[in-house]
Design an enzyme around this catalytic site. Structure first.
Site, short mmCIF file in Angstrom:
data_model
loop_
_atom_site.label_atom_id
_atom_site.label_comp_id
_atom_site.label_asym_id
_atom_site.label_seq_id
_atom_site.Cartn_x
_atom_site.Cartn_y
_atom_site.Cartn_z
N GLY A 299 4.95 -7.19 4.11
CA GLY A 299 4.87 -6.35 5.29
C GLY A 299 3.92 -5.19 5.14
O GLY A 299 3.53 -4.80 4.04
N SER A 300 3.56 -4.61 6.28
CA SER A 300 2.54 -3.57 6.32
C SER A 300 2.98 -2.29 5.65
O SER A 300 2.20 -1.63 4.95
CB SER A 300 2.16 -3.28 7.78
OG SER A 300 1.66 -4.45 8.41
N VAL A 301 4.25 -1.89 5.84
CA VAL A 301 4.70 -0.61 5.30
C VAL A 301 4.75 -0.66 3.78
O VAL A 301 4.20 0.21 3.09
CB VAL A 301 6.08 -0.22 5.88
CG1 VAL A 301 6.59 1.05 5.22
CG2 VAL A 301 5.96 -0.01 7.39
N GLU B 61 7.20 -11.08 -5.47
CA GLU B 61 7.20 -12.40 -4.85
C GLU B 61 5.88 -12.66 -4.13
O GLU B 61 5.29 -13.72 -4.25
CB GLU B 61 8.39 -12.54 -3.88
CG GLU B 61 8.54 -11.38 -2.94
CD GLU B 61 9.81 -11.45 -2.12
OE1 GLU B 61 10.66 -12.30 -2.39
OE2 GLU B 61 9.94 -10.64 -1.17
N ASN C 159 13.32 -11.24 10.92
CA ASN C 159 12.72 -12.23 10.03
C ASN C 159 13.71 -12.84 9.05
O ASN C 159 13.69 -14.03 8.80
CB ASN C 159 11.56 -11.61 9.25
CG ASN C 159 10.48 -11.04 10.14
OD1 ASN C 159 10.26 -11.53 11.24
ND2 ASN C 159 9.82 -10.01 9.67
N GLY D 206 13.47 -11.67 0.02
CA GLY D 206 13.78 -11.40 -1.38
C GLY D 206 14.29 -10.01 -1.64
O GLY D 206 14.57 -9.65 -2.79
#
Length: 507
Positions: free
Chosen positions: A268-270, A291, A381, A385
């Site tokens: 993800g972006s953050v 991961e 989503n 993990g």
């Protein structure tokens, strides 16, 4: 047969099994269960799933789809819209599929990513009829060389009744030799996983399979879909600075050195942007055990900040793919890709002592984190993990912007609307407002620190009033139960969690 194909398909007997994607799709029947390669838009089977979508035009059918994580090439989107999925697991990240899940038109099983292989191995899940696996090469001995991800491909190959290999001629040939394929074996009979360093190799470079199970080889020529991350912004840069200051405090306390500890960063972006913030830090000789290896990891490798990175997949933006893949062989001494049950394995995570950085949708004042459900019911989503790493890392850090929807949503709430990570698994919470080190604190101590350090000023007064009312009622973890979800209810009814303008902001 051209030389490129024979270079990548080196087993002579398997060369006789080349078929079209449409023919391979014709073998798949209503009610079957498929194990597809792919992990966060990387290394996914592409042609046969697309052929299945075309097949749906000739008549309805449904299949169960198991993967490593999310799929690229709009596969999840197209399969969901074609109505061919009965059940999907363990993770997805497509808006069309998300809508179908939340409208209850298909079933979704949200699972820790390290658990899927164990459940397939123990035969708890439906038997896999076909494993459909992308490869960059097949050796003379018939070993399957994965492409840009390993995911659950190893266990799918082992347990599936039949196998279809998608040999992707577009994927970089330099990927061969970058994988470390290790099979832990059956529970109760296995040995310790002898991985004692981030750069350790304990397995083989290819995946073994019973060649009699391979029913067809489909040739493809398509790169992975680019990742959907967006560049860092002012808030994520500020969050990175807060995280770096926390790490400096750990060094001053003697708990870390300038080499830190192996780093994990969620998709993800953050999380990517926060990791990117390490570029301008004083930390050096860093290691990544994660991961997903995103853009920031390669920026850190190129800068010399990171000396080695271990992951399950390589997931890059379009721009980064164009710069990394042509020179991938230059990273061969710095990269390894593993099956997700190894990259995410609690034993290894605990042994290596990771610092994990994952993204929260929302957190509450006691440190519980919701990673998956909007307002408690709408799936985003999946847990992915994050749970594997949070529970077992040296430091479990969660990052989130303090507000969303232009301030109408506070990401810090009285009580999370869905619990993915309990307060026991969350060490540090970071927003653009600051950070809260929650280790060793009692619930009321955590609440005061989160309100003070992590909340947006718009909501701090409102939360303080809630907490003081809760304190008056007593208890180890004080709550006003009839108001615990009042912020979520307010948003549903009025479009904002802000119940009145804070006095401090009134003119």
């Amino acid at each position: 047969m051209n030389s490129r194909i024979t270079e990548q398909l080196r087993n002579m007997e398997l060369q006789k099994k080349i078929v079209s994607a449409a023919e391979a799709a014709s073998w798949i029947e209503d009610g079957m269960t498929l194990g597809l390669s792919g992990f966060t838009r990387a290394g996914d089977a592409k042609a046969v799933p697309m052929a299945l979508v075309d097949k749906a035009k000739d008549g309805p059918f449904k299949v169960n789809v198991y993967t490593g994580a999310s799929l690229g090439s709009d596969i999840d989107k197209l399969m969901a819209e074609a109505g061919i999925i009965h059940k999907r697991l363990p993770f997805q990240a497509d808006s069309s599929m998300r809508r179908k899940i939340n409208e209850q038109e298909l079933l979704f099983t949200d699972q820790h990513l390290s658990h899927v292989a164990e459940m397939v191995r123990s035969e708890v899940l439906n038997p896999i009829d076909f494993a459909i696996i992308e490869a960059v090469a097949i050796t003379e001995e018939g070993e399957i060389i994965p492409s840009t991800s390993v995911g659950n491909s190893t266990i799918f190959l082992e347990k599936a009744n039949s196998v279809i290999i998608e040999l992707n001629l577009a994927q970089p040939a330099a990927l061969e030799g970058m994988h470390d394929i290790y099979e832990p074996g059956e529970q109760g009979k296995r040995l310790p996983i002898a991985l004692t360093s981030v750069d350790g190799h304990i397995g083989s470079t290819g995946m073994k399979v019973d060649l009699e199970k391979i029913k067809g080889i489909v040739l493809t020529n398509d790169l992975d879909s680019p990742s959907t991350i967006v560049p860092p912004d002012e808030d994520t840069a500020t969050m990175a600075n807060h995280l770096i200051e926390f790490l400096r405090e750990e060094i001053r306390a003697g708990r870390l050195t300038n080499q830190l500890a192996p780093l994990q960063s969620g998709i993800g972006s953050v999380a990517n942007a926060v990791l990117h913030g390490l570029l301008d830090s004083e930390f050096e000789e860093l290691e990544v055990y994660s991961e997903v290896l995103q853009d920031a990891v390669f920026d850190l490798l190129d800068s010399g900040k990171v000396r080695f990175a271990s992951g399950c997949s390589i997931t890059l933006s379009q721009e980064k793919m164009q710069t990394v893949f042509p020179k991938l062989d230059q990273y061969k001494d710095q990269l390894v890709l593993r099956p997700q049950e190894i990259s995410n394995h609690p034993e290894v995570i605990r042994r290596l002592g990771l610092i994990s950085i994952n993204t929260a949708l929302e957190a509450d004042i006691y440190g519980n984190v919701n990673s998956t459900h909007v307002c408690g019911t709408k799936m985003m989503n999946g847990i992915g993990g994050s749970g594997d790493f949070a529970r077992n890392s040296r430091l479990a850090i969660f990052v989130t912007k303090s507000v969303a929807k232009n301030g109408d949503i506070s990401s810090i709430v009285p009580f999370v609307s869905h619990v993915d990570h309990t307060e026991h698994d969350v060490d540090v919470l970071v927003t653009e407002q600051g950070y809260a080190d929650l280790r060793g604190l009692a619930p009321v101590e955590r609440a005061r620190l989160i309100i003070e350090n992590c909340m947006h000023p718009l909501y701090k007064e409102q939360m303080t009033a809630y907490f003081e009312e809760a304190l008056a009622r007593g208890g180890q973890t004080p709550h006003v139960l009839e108001k615990a979800f009042s912020w979520h209810l307010s948003y549903a009814e009025t479009g904002t969690m802000l119940q009145s303008e804070p006095a401090s902001l009134r003119k």
